[in-house]
Design a protein around this motif. Structure first.
Motif, PDB file in Angstrom:
ATOM      1  N   LEU A   1       1.053  -1.158   0.051  1.00 51.18           N
ATOM      2  CA  LEU A   1      -0.020   0.063   0.040  1.00 51.18           C
ATOM      3  C   LEU A   1       0.864   1.436  -0.085  1.00 51.18           C
ATOM      4  CD1 LEU A   1      -2.743   1.211   0.006  1.00 51.18           C
ATOM      5  CD2 LEU A   1      -2.878   1.195   2.258  1.00 51.18           C
ATOM      6  N   PRO A   2       1.871   1.364   0.660  1.00 50.39           N
ATOM      7  CA  PRO A   2       2.559   2.518   0.731  1.00 50.39           C
ATOM      8  C   PRO A   2       3.377   2.783  -0.533  1.00 50.39           C
ATOM      9  CG  PRO A   2       2.990   1.553   2.754  1.00 50.39           C
ATOM     10  CD  PRO A   2       2.221   0.608   2.064  1.00 50.39           C
ATOM     11  N   THR A   3       4.015   1.703  -1.233  1.00 48.99           N
ATOM     12  CA  THR A   3       4.466   2.070  -2.267  1.00 48.99           C
ATOM     13  C   THR A   3       3.638   2.294  -3.499  1.00 48.99           C
ATOM     14  OG1 THR A   3       6.074   0.199  -1.739  1.00 48.99           O
ATOM     15  CG2 THR A   3       6.135   0.609  -4.126  1.00 48.99           C
ATOM     16  N   THR A   4       2.406   1.762  -3.586  1.00 46.68           N
ATOM     17  CA  THR A   4       1.707   2.168  -4.402  1.00 46.68           C
ATOM     18  C   THR A   4       1.118   3.536  -4.168  1.00 46.68           C
ATOM     19  OG1 THR A   4       0.923  -0.296  -4.240  1.00 46.68           O
ATOM     20  CG2 THR A   4      -0.782   1.291  -5.797  1.00 46.68           C
ATOM     21  N   ALA A   5       0.786   3.882  -2.910  1.00 45.91           N
ATOM     22  CA  ALA A   5       0.177   5.267  -2.847  1.00 45.91           C
ATOM     23  C   ALA A   5       1.412   6.398  -3.261  1.00 45.91           C
ATOM     24  CB  ALA A   5      -0.179   5.303  -1.481  1.00 45.91           C
ATOM     25  N   ALA A   6       2.578   5.784  -2.989  1.00 47.85           N
ATOM     26  CA  ALA A   6       3.592   6.871  -3.413  1.00 47.85           C
ATOM     27  C   ALA A   6       3.977   6.991  -4.813  1.00 47.85           C
ATOM     28  CB  ALA A   6       4.957   6.490  -2.576  1.00 47.85           C
ATOM     29  N   ALA A   7       3.884   5.874  -5.521  1.00 47.74           N
ATOM     30  CA  ALA A   7       3.813   5.915  -6.960  1.00 47.74           C
ATOM     31  C   ALA A   7       2.652   6.595  -7.881  1.00 47.74           C
ATOM     32  CB  ALA A   7       4.095   4.611  -7.518  1.00 47.74           C
ATOM     33  N   PHE A   8       1.221   6.536  -6.843  1.00 41.42           N
ATOM     34  CA  PHE A   8       0.085   7.149  -7.580  1.00 41.42           C
ATOM     35  C   PHE A   8       0.402   8.565  -7.381  1.00 41.42           C
ATOM     36  CE2 PHE A   8      -4.030   8.874  -6.665  1.00 41.42           C
ATOM     37  CZ  PHE A   8      -4.814   8.359  -7.726  1.00 41.42           C
ATOM     38  N   VAL A   9       0.728   9.345  -6.150  1.00 46.28           N
ATOM     39  CA  VAL A   9       0.939  10.576  -5.892  1.00 46.28           C
ATOM     40  C   VAL A   9       2.043  10.918  -6.566  1.00 46.28           C
ATOM     41  CG1 VAL A   9       1.407  12.108  -4.118  1.00 46.28           C
ATOM     42  CG2 VAL A   9      -0.054  10.381  -3.674  1.00 46.28           C
ATOM     43  N   ALA A  10       3.043  10.487  -6.756  1.00 49.54           N
ATOM     44  CA  ALA A  10       4.076  10.957  -7.767  1.00 49.54           C
ATOM     45  C   ALA A  10       3.659  11.244  -9.225  1.00 49.54           C
ATOM     46  CB  ALA A  10       5.375  10.045  -7.708  1.00 49.54           C
TER      47      ALA A  10
ATOM     48  N   VAL B   1      -9.312  10.416 -10.857  1.00 47.41           N
ATOM     49  CA  VAL B   1     -10.277   9.717 -10.930  1.00 47.41           C
ATOM     50  C   VAL B   1      -9.878   8.593 -12.092  1.00 47.41           C
ATOM     51  CG1 VAL B   1     -12.651   9.517 -12.055  1.00 47.41           C
ATOM     52  CG2 VAL B   1     -12.200  11.179 -10.458  1.00 47.41           C
ATOM     53  N   PHE B   2      -9.301   9.006 -13.369  1.00 48.04           N
ATOM     54  CA  PHE B   2      -8.764   8.282 -14.482  1.00 48.04           C
ATOM     55  C   PHE B   2      -7.802   7.188 -13.884  1.00 48.04           C
ATOM     56  CE2 PHE B   2      -5.923   7.035 -17.822  1.00 48.04           C
ATOM     57  CZ  PHE B   2      -6.780   6.431 -18.643  1.00 48.04           C
ATOM     58  N   ALA B   3      -7.030   7.749 -12.971  1.00 49.28           N
ATOM     59  CA  ALA B   3      -5.747   6.743 -12.403  1.00 49.28           C
ATOM     60  C   ALA B   3      -6.398   5.836 -11.402  1.00 49.28           C
ATOM     61  CB  ALA B   3      -4.836   7.571 -11.677  1.00 49.28           C
ATOM     62  N   LEU B   4      -7.531   6.073 -10.552  1.00 52.57           N
ATOM     63  CA  LEU B   4      -8.117   4.923  -9.717  1.00 52.57           C
ATOM     64  C   LEU B   4      -8.875   4.136 -10.602  1.00 52.57           C
ATOM     65  CD1 LEU B   4      -9.414   7.539  -6.759  1.00 52.57           C
ATOM     66  CD2 LEU B   4      -7.661   5.953  -6.898  1.00 52.57           C
ATOM     67  N   ILE B   5      -9.534   4.312 -11.713  1.00 56.31           N
ATOM     68  CA  ILE B   5     -10.188   3.640 -12.668  1.00 56.31           C
ATOM     69  C   ILE B   5      -9.160   2.409 -13.239  1.00 56.31           C
ATOM     70  CG2 ILE B   5     -11.758   3.129 -14.702  1.00 56.31           C
ATOM     71  CD1 ILE B   5     -12.856   5.747 -13.914  1.00 56.31           C
ATOM     72  N   MET B   6      -8.192   3.169 -13.722  1.00 55.02           N
ATOM     73  CA  MET B   6      -7.166   2.133 -14.230  1.00 55.02           C
ATOM     74  C   MET B   6      -6.434   1.259 -13.226  1.00 55.02           C
ATOM     75  SD  MET B   6      -7.160   2.549 -17.519  1.00 55.02           S
ATOM     76  CE  MET B   6      -8.933   2.912 -17.177  1.00 55.02           C
ATOM     77  N   PHE B   7      -6.267   1.882 -12.152  1.00 60.57           N
ATOM     78  CA  PHE B   7      -5.760   0.929 -10.995  1.00 60.57           C
ATOM     79  C   PHE B   7      -6.562  -0.283 -10.553  1.00 60.57           C
ATOM     80  CE2 PHE B   7      -5.386  -0.132  -6.525  1.00 60.57           C
ATOM     81  CZ  PHE B   7      -3.911  -0.447  -6.192  1.00 60.57           C
ATOM     82  N   GLY B   8      -7.902   0.238 -10.651  1.00 59.36           N
ATOM     83  CA  GLY B   8      -8.899  -0.837 -10.453  1.00 59.36           C
ATOM     84  C   GLY B   8      -8.912  -1.836 -11.479  1.00 59.36           C
ATOM     85  N   LEU B   9      -9.035  -1.524 -12.597  1.00 60.48           N
ATOM     86  CA  LEU B   9      -9.001  -2.391 -13.879  1.00 60.48           C
ATOM     87  C   LEU B   9      -7.764  -3.321 -13.989  1.00 60.48           C
ATOM     88  CD1 LEU B   9     -10.401  -0.275 -16.608  1.00 60.48           C
ATOM     89  CD2 LEU B   9     -11.662  -2.380 -15.467  1.00 60.48           C
ATOM     90  N   GLY B  10      -6.544  -2.712 -13.574  1.00 59.43           N
ATOM     91  CA  GLY B  10      -5.428  -3.355 -13.566  1.00 59.43           C
ATOM     92  C   GLY B  10      -5.259  -4.440 -12.417  1.00 59.43           C
TER      93      GLY B  10
END
Length: 65
Positions: free
Chosen positions: A5-14, A45-54
């Protein structure tokens, strides 16, 4: 690389931050207010949708159907 979770959140924010800063710095005539109020939320929103699909695709591949 383990994506907890921390690595994914950091990559998402970056990634979102790099895109927003790039749009603000680019000489395109788009105001900072427009970028922060319209573009950044749509990027999130787009990043969250793509994350969910992935994530679902990864689960599908892990099962081996």
């Amino acid at each position: 690389m383990e994506f907890d979770l921390p690595t994914t959140a950091a990559a998402f924010v970056a990634i979102i931050a790099i895109g927003v800063v790039g749009l603000i710095a680019a000489p395109m005539g788009m105001s900072t207010n427009t970028v922060l109020m319209m573009v950044a939320p749509s990027m999130i929103v787009f990043a969250l949708i793509m994350f969910g699909l992935g994530l679902k695709h990864g689960e599908y591949r892990a099962v081996g159907r």
